[in-house]
Design a protein around this motif. Structure first.
Motif, PDB file in Angstrom:
ATOM      1  N   VAL A 180       0.828  -1.209   0.000  1.00  0.00           N
ATOM      2  CA  VAL A 180       0.000   0.000   0.000  1.00  0.00           C
ATOM      3  C   VAL A 180       0.863   1.260   0.000  1.00  0.00           C
ATOM      4  O   VAL A 180       1.812   1.368   0.771  1.00  0.00           O
ATOM      5  CB  VAL A 180      -0.933  -0.009   1.225  1.00  0.00           C
TER       6      VAL A 180
ATOM      7  N   LYS B  70       0.624   5.705  -0.281  1.00  0.00           N
ATOM      8  CA  LYS B  70      -0.263   6.881  -0.182  1.00  0.00           C
ATOM      9  C   LYS B  70       0.576   8.150  -0.254  1.00  0.00           C
ATOM     10  O   LYS B  70       1.573   8.292   0.450  1.00  0.00           O
ATOM     11  CB  LYS B  70      -1.029   6.836   1.153  1.00  0.00           C
TER      12      LYS B  70
ATOM     13  N   THR C  26      -1.839   7.807   9.116  1.00  0.00           N
ATOM     14  CA  THR C  26      -2.204   7.764   7.705  1.00  0.00           C
ATOM     15  C   THR C  26      -2.604   6.343   7.307  1.00  0.00           C
ATOM     16  O   THR C  26      -3.604   6.144   6.605  1.00  0.00           O
ATOM     17  CB  THR C  26      -1.022   8.242   6.843  1.00  0.00           C
TER      18      THR C  26
ATOM     19  N   THR D 144      -6.203   5.090   5.808  1.00  0.00           N
ATOM     20  CA  THR D 144      -6.444   4.381   4.542  1.00  0.00           C
ATOM     21  C   THR D 144      -7.334   3.166   4.784  1.00  0.00           C
ATOM     22  O   THR D 144      -8.217   2.877   3.989  1.00  0.00           O
ATOM     23  CB  THR D 144      -5.129   3.916   3.888  1.00  0.00           C
TER      24      THR D 144
ATOM     25  N   HIS E 261      -8.741   8.304   3.823  1.00  0.00           N
ATOM     26  CA  HIS E 261      -7.868   8.610   2.685  1.00  0.00           C
ATOM     27  C   HIS E 261      -7.735   7.344   1.839  1.00  0.00           C
ATOM     28  O   HIS E 261      -7.011   6.433   2.223  1.00  0.00           O
ATOM     29  CB  HIS E 261      -6.461   9.007   3.164  1.00  0.00           C
ATOM     30  N   PRO E 262      -8.386   7.249   0.678  1.00  0.00           N
ATOM     31  CA  PRO E 262      -8.253   6.052  -0.159  1.00  0.00           C
ATOM     32  C   PRO E 262      -6.792   5.856  -0.583  1.00  0.00           C
ATOM     33  O   PRO E 262      -6.057   6.826  -0.768  1.00  0.00           O
ATOM     34  CB  PRO E 262      -9.133   6.360  -1.370  1.00  0.00           C
ATOM     35  N   ILE E 263      -6.380   4.577  -0.732  1.00  0.00           N
ATOM     36  CA  ILE E 263      -4.979   4.308  -1.074  1.00  0.00           C
ATOM     37  C   ILE E 263      -4.711   4.659  -2.538  1.00  0.00           C
ATOM     38  O   ILE E 263      -5.611   4.657  -3.376  1.00  0.00           O
ATOM     39  CB  ILE E 263      -4.614   2.828  -0.816  1.00  0.00           C
ATOM     40  N   ASP E 264      -3.445   5.000  -2.835  1.00  0.00           N
ATOM     41  CA  ASP E 264      -3.059   5.290  -4.217  1.00  0.00           C
ATOM     42  C   ASP E 264      -2.663   4.010  -4.949  1.00  0.00           C
ATOM     43  O   ASP E 264      -3.013   3.811  -6.102  1.00  0.00           O
ATOM     44  CB  ASP E 264      -1.875   6.268  -4.246  1.00  0.00           C
TER      45      ASP E 264
END
Ligand SMILES: Nc1ncnc2c1ncn2[C@@H]1O[C@H](COP(=O)(O)OP(=O)(O)OP(=O)(O)O)[C@@H](O)[C@H]1O
Ligand SMILES: [Mg+2]
Lengths: 433, 262
Positions: free
Chosen positions: B15, B17, B50, B54, B59-62
């Protein structure tokens, strides 16, 4: 905390509380100020609240009494049955705008467009019915839907684009007023037939055709509903073992409501009865009060008004709530516009201009809904509207110039906002914000 | 000790972010099993909060994959995480100051009775829950604004237990608490594990971590920097992983003190 525990327990023999109480038994914080029973309890509670800035509806009631006394001394027709009936009738139109504003204020936002939207709604309704001969009820429905859509557009710009509500609705204030002027550009005004829904909100339309029974039925229904729901709530709470309101307090509240309701019924019956516009306004208030206090939607509005971050983390769709609330404000603006048009059976270019916006905002704030979001109730539209409309009617009776009316209304709004800000500060320092 | 199931209830695979120019998380791996307390440790700014956000959908993951009970899921909103069964106590608590304790505990999942909010049952359940946590709050009907920091913390923790979560994430839950309340929260963490929940516990307090955690995952500058079973790992090893060196502020201070006492 543990020090409190020991101080309390030494008085009972010095055994630590945890050894006496099994953990699942109610632990009451010894510092909680428990209200004394009976009448003295009310007095001490009252004093504590005033000190803590929880003024509630006290400033408004004081203001109403002052207003009534001053205007009555200036003109003895002020408290006549006909004038009281007038106040009740005229308060409904702007009151509808205030209801919508209460929702917006609870969210911690502002809607400056409601008066323009109300004027536009009257013009649209007139074009639909008078120019195009549309069915009156269908036109009412369509007009309100348009109001809702306009509000949703404001909400969209706030929620999805991030434009401050103040700016979006200021643009709406001008833009929708322009659209209304454009609709009425040829004639300047369009008269509306005094039939169907428009007749209902006309000044000559009274509940149960002015029958004496009408006012008493309304008063009885209101008082009985309050008493029964309070008792039912008390019974459920008692059964569930959670704190409940003592019967004496329920009776006191019921008696107070009964005195006010029946006194009003007698006064209004000395005139022509209860104006239908006022009845509709009260019904809408009851419904909105339920929505705000008893539905998940209402709870979400309060939550977003309290903390946007906490709300969205709790899974609440903040943009959805914002759009919905502005749509509600738009819908009530349109409805209020129809009420106001019904007062004169005309849509004209003056509709929604002047101090209507300020009066609607002032009513909501004077009634006790905070400008800072998260605190308030829909009844402020009624209580604040009563203050505002009494001042308006009183000044009219005294033939005061509109210039004086504006200055006085401005002053009243400022006073209400000052009380709101100050009480917010005292509540903060006494830990009850 | 604990019987750990084979498939982790929650797993993060690679993951990442970003916040603008800040790469807050890079290729982070994390596994939590049912009935396991996984501690997440790391210095200030390491990316622990953070990571929590997620998982919680704030905060959605990148990049990367979040697996729930072995299946890949996408968590884009807090409600996605709630529906899976993730309950989160945030470091900054995230409570509504204007709502009362009951309103905050049930926010977003109010109990209904004939379509309207069932205040009575909610109030009853709130009192029961707070009592089992042995917490003293003057009244469940006062606004959150009038509670002390620790009392708010406890309300936030209680909030995570309403509903039926499978994974509970606690971001520094004991930071604001007194001695007695800290012990109660640690007891609570153990009870959650006994009930077969997965717990992610973030803490800067090594004593708390070693007291209740089964595994310790170290984050350093947004990357994994080692995972240890609590049994058989010394505090020094964990601290070395947190600071990224055996020669660090903590060991230097310890040796200095040791010399001084000699
Ligand atoms: N919303 C945000 N926008 C931009 N940067 C952020 C945001 N949230 C966190 N960061 C950055 O991400 C990094 C990790 O922060 P995070 O809050 O996860 O640290 P932490 O490990 O929880 O620290 P602490 O122990 O102090 O709570 C920091 O550099 C921080 O500045
Ligand atoms: Mg953090």
């Amino acid at each position: 905390m543990s020090s409190d525990k020991t101080t309390v327990d030494t008085s009972k023999g010095g055994v630590p509380a945890d050894e006496v109480l099994p953990p699942a038994v109610e632990v009451i914080d010894p510092r909680l100020l428990v209200r004394e029973q009976g009448f003295r309890g009310y007095i001490t509670e009252f004093k504590r609240r005033v000190k803590g800035g929880e003024l509630g509806s006290m400033p408004v009631i004081a203001a109403l009494i002052i207003i009534f006394v001053v205007f009555q001394l200036a003109n003895d027709r002020f408290l006549s049955a006909n004038n009281i009936s007038n106040i009740g009738y005229y308060l409904a139109g702007a009151g509808m705008l205030s209801i919508g504003l209460v929702f917006v204020l609870l969210l911690g936002e502002i809607d400056l467009s409601v008066a323009s939207v109300s004027g536009l709604a009257a013009a649209i309704f007139a074009v639909f019915t008078t120019t195009h001969g549309m069915n009156m009820w269908l036109a009412v429905l369509l007009t309100i839907v348009i109001g809702v859509a306009i509000g949703a557009i404001h909400g969209f710009f706030l929620a999805k684009i991030g434009v401050p509500a103040f700016v979006v609705t200021l643009a709406g204030f001008l833009g929708w007023n322009g659209l209304m002027l454009w609709l009425l550009r040829k004639t300047g005004s369009i008269s509306i037939a005094d039939t169907g829904p428009i007749h209902i909100v006309d000044q000559t339309s009274f509940f149960m055709n002015s029958s004496i029974a009408g006012a008493y039925i309304l008063a009885t229904v209101g008082v009985a509903a309050m008493l029964l729901s309070s008792l039912a709530d008390q019974a459920r709470r008692r059964k569930a073992g959670v704190p409940f309101r003592p019967t004496s307090e329920i009776l006191l509240r019921t008696v107070l409501l009964a005195i006010v309701s029946y006194a009003l019924a007698i006064v209004l019956n000395n005139s022509n009865g209860v104006p239908n516009a006022l009845v509709l306004f009260l019904v809408v208030l009851v419904i909105c009060d339920y929505v705000v206090r008893r539905t998940t939607f209402g709870r979400k509005v309060f939550a977003v008004g309290g903390s946007i971050e906490a709300s969205s983390r709790a899974g609440i769709s903040v943009p959805g709530i914002r759009i919905a609330v502005f749509a509600i404000a738009g819908g009530f603006a349109a409805l209020g516009g129809l009420f106001i048009a019904g007062q004169i059976q005309t849509a004209n270019t003056q509709a929604g201009s002047g101090n209507l916006l300020m009066l609607a905002i002032a009513a909501a704030v004077i009634g006790g809904t905070s400008l800072f979001g998260g605190r308030g109730n829909v009844w402020s539209a009624l209580i604040g509207g009563l203050v505002i409309q009494s001042i308006q009617t009183g000044l009219d009776l005294l033939n005061m110039d509109v210039s004086i009316q504006y200055m006085i209304t401005g002053g009243v709004l400022l006073a209400a906002v000052v009380i709101d800000s100050v009480s917010r500060r005292t509540q903060r320092t006494s830990g009850r914000a | 000790m604990v019987h750990v199931s084979a498939t982790p209830v929650l797993a993060l695979r690679g993951v990442s972010k970003r916040f603008g120019a800040v790469q807050a998380l890079t290729d982070v791996e994390l596994e939590v099993h049912a009935g396991e307390v996984a501690a997440l440790v790391g210095d200030n700014g390491a990316g622990k909060s953070t990571l929590v956000k997620t998982i919680a959908g704030v905060h959605p993951i990148d990049e990367g994959v979040i697996e729930w009970e072995g299946r890949g899921v996408s968590i884009n909103r807090p409600s996605d995480a709630q529906q899976l069964g993730v309950a989160t106590v945030y470091q900054d608590l995230a409570l509504c100051d204007n709502l009362d304790v009951v309103g905050n505990l049930f926010l977003g999942r109010e109990l209904l009775r004939y379509g309207s909010i069932d205040e009575v049952t909610m109030e009853k359940r709130s009192r029961e829950l707070l009592n089992t946590l042995s917490i003293r709050i003057p009244s469940v009907r006062i606004p959150i604004a009038s509670l002390s920091g620790g009392q708010r913390q406890v309300v936030a923790i209680a909030r995570a237990l309403i509903g039926d979560p499978k994974v509970v994430i606690l971001d520094e839950p004991t930071a604001a608490l007194g001695v007695e309340q800290t012990a109660q929260v640690l007891d609570l963490v153990e009870r959650l594990r006994e009930r077969g929940l997965g717990v992610i516990l973030i803490s800067h307090n090594m004593a708390d971590v070693t007291a209740v955690a089964d595994t310790v995952h170290v984050l350093r500058l947004g990357r994994n920097n080692g995972s240890f079973p609590v049994k058989g790992t010394t505090n020094e090893q964990i601290i070395a992983a947190i600071t990224g060196a055996t020669d660090n502020a903590v060991t230097r201070r310890q040796s200095r003190n040791a010399e001084a006492t000699q």
